[in-house]
Design an enzyme around this catalytic site. Structure first.
Site, PDB file in Angstrom:
ATOM      1  CE  LYS A   1     -21.200 -16.580  75.054  1.00  0.00           C
ATOM      2  NZ  LYS A   1     -21.018 -15.129  75.374  1.00  0.00           N
TER       3      LYS A   1
ATOM      4  CD  GLU B   1     -24.289 -14.748  59.944  1.00  0.00           C
ATOM      5  OE1 GLU B   1     -23.147 -14.466  59.517  1.00  0.00           O
ATOM      6  OE2 GLU B   1     -25.029 -13.946  60.519  1.00  0.00           O
TER       7      GLU B   1
ATOM      8  CB  CYS C   1     -21.821 -10.570  58.972  1.00  0.00           C
ATOM      9  SG  CYS C   1     -21.454 -10.971  60.679  1.00  0.00           S
TER      10      CYS C   1
ATOM     11  CD  GLU D   1     -15.957 -10.171  59.507  1.00  0.00           C
ATOM     12  OE1 GLU D   1     -17.125  -9.800  59.296  1.00  0.00           O
ATOM     13  OE2 GLU D   1     -15.671 -10.974  60.406  1.00  0.00           O
TER      14      GLU D   1
END
Length: 502
Positions: free
Chosen positions: A199, A273, A307, A405
């Site tokens: 997906k 992850e 990331c 983040e």
């Protein structure tokens, strides 16, 4: 909000009309199941795919349902036995052919990626090259896997260790690296002998669908399946599906938590992850010019939507002013614009309106807390979701912008007094994906790297990756490893067979 952005630096370079027209290169915008794209169905719900540089609609893709996932999983189940039976050489040949096909269509894939995500061409071409390399590496690695040597570990009993495929793997990929993250998952999953249902992000599915179109004649039907749609529906069904043996996700912490909860019902394996907030620890003996130049690239690559981005600088107080000046000088040279404006563009838009608003809200919160933007600090004029490359200074310990983040072109600068403080603060975030250390002291480089709680620690560099070495994190950054032979281990299982020969 304090904003010292130079006028020429704040200019968004615009592309000529039609410079990035990808309509002729679009894949079929439908689910890819059992080796073919679904027939068009206008009665379905569809989601618009938007070019974030122009805010123009590129295409529309179907909103997948649990039923679509069930069809795709059934196709993967039907194909898994024959794919697993292939010897390593045969699977490796298929992976090399996939790499060849991607290489032959590199320009189309790069243009699609730039149109869908806003990436500058440098970033998109790098992603395509990384995709090719990932498939080539896994094609070689699967032919040289190692296990514990066979032997008698109990008297008169021969033990043999087998590596087997898991079966069907569900994959959920993010919007920041749609093609490359798909490759990081698909290549080792196929190499290990599994089939899959993937997906892609509902915002950036185009290159994943194009990948399926390009390789449709290279893999048996059902080995690779693509279902588009939302994580809350498609991702949730993949996570809980009883015939899915593992779920692998690259994405946010929230997405990882949702996937892990869904997988718990069937006790399937989970590979996550997740996010990062990479500290860049700069000691007083560091080469400040090199450090500033590295952060210019590693902090703002892909508009900071990375990331492992070098987004959180911790610099020794004695060299903080000098380093900050050098960093601001570096950032002032970054060229912002639509990818179609030319190869010189270095910073594109962020991926969507919702994410743009989130990044800008972080900058506004920082300003309200008295944190200064030495450069940037605000949105740029539209159309498009552009944010000025930003350096935030005067950042206190524990500030929100240093712990969450932001995932945009924003780097924060904090100071520290000694080594112990630097390590404590580097580790004082929920994430543990990556970090870097800048020093000319060999003892310090080894010692500090050992004490930083991150899956990758660079010394005197940042964001340098190689397919041969693992990528993955600790703590809130998840578990499991992408790239390297460790990924093959993640996507296979160990069986012990013991023969009594007494």
């Amino acid at each position: 909000m304090p904003n010292t952005t130079l006028a020429e630096h704040a200019t968004v370079h615009r592309a000529p009309a039609g410079a990035l027209n990808v309509r002729e290169d679009l894949p079929p915008t439908r689910h890819f199941i059992a080796g073919a794209f679904d027939t068009p169905d206008r009665s379905r719900l569809h989601a618009d795919i938007v070019d974030p540089g122009t805010e123009q609609i590129i295409a529309a893709v179907p909103e997948g349902t649990a039923g679509d996932v069930d069809r795709a999983v059934a196709a993967a189940v039907a194909a898994k036995r024959d794919w697993a039976k292939l010897v390593p050489k045969e699977r490796a040949t298929v992976l090399h052919r996939i790499a060849d096909r991607i290489e032959q269509n590199a320009e189309i894939l790069a243009r699609l990626e730039s149109a869908n995500t806003g990436k500058p061409f440098d970033v998109s071409h790098d992603d395509v090259a990384g995709t090719v390399d990932t498939f080539r590496f896994m094609a070689g690695a699967l032919r040289a896997t190692t296990s514990m040597g066979a032997g008698d570990y109990a008297q008169n009993h021969l033990s043999v260790i087998l590596r087997e495929p898991l079966g069907v793997v569900g994959v959920v990929t993010p919007w920041n690296y749609p093609l490359l993250m798909a490759a990081w998952k698909i290549a080792p999953i196929l190499a290990a002998g599994n089939t899959l249902v993937i997906k892609p992000s509902e915002q950036t599915p185009l290159t994943t669908l194009k990948f399926a179109e390009l390789i449709a004649d290279l893999v048996p039907a059902g080995v690779v399946n693509v279902v588009t749609g939302r994580g809350s529906i498609v991702g949730a069904r993949l996570s809980e599906h009883p015939d899915v043996d593992m779920i692998a996700l690259t994405g946010s912490v929230g997405s990882g938590q949702a996937v892990a909860r869904g997988a718990a019902e069937t006790l399937k394996r989970v590979h996550l992850e997740l996010g990062g907030k990479a500290p860049v620890v700069i000691f007083d003996d560091a080469d400040l010019d090199d450090a500033a130049a590295s952060v210019r690239t590693a902090g703002y690559w892909n508009s900071g939507q990375e990331c492992g981005a070098a987004c959180r600088v911790l610099v020794h107080e004695s060299v903080a002013d000098a380093f900050t000046r050098k960093l601001v000088d570096q950032v002032s040279t970054l060229v912002v614009g639509e990818p179609g404006a030319g190869e010189h563009i270095e910073i594109g838009p962020v991926v969507s309106k919702a994410h743009f608003e989130r990044v800008v809200a972080h900058l506004e919160t920082a300003a309200q807390q008295g944190i200064t933007a030495a450069i940037g600090g605000a949105a740029l004029d539209g159309p498009g979701y552009f944010v000025a490359p930003t350096v935030l200074v005067g950042v206190p310990e524990g500030a929100e912008c240093t712990r969450e983040e932001i995932f945009g072109p924003v780097v924060t600068v904090e100071t520290f007094a000694d080594e112990d403080e630097a390590i404590r603060r580097a580790n004082d975030v929920p994430f543990g994906l990556s970090a870097s250390i800048w020093t000319e002291n060999a003892r310090r480089s080894h010692d500090v790297a050992a004490r930083i709680d991150a899956g990758t620690v660079w010394v005197n560099s940042h964001l340098v990756l190689a397919t041969e070495v693992p990528w993955g994190g600790f703590k809130g950054s998840g578990y499991g490893r992408d790239l390297s032979i460790y990924a093959l281990d993640d996507y296979s299982r160990t069986k012990h067979v013991m023969h009594n020969h007494g």
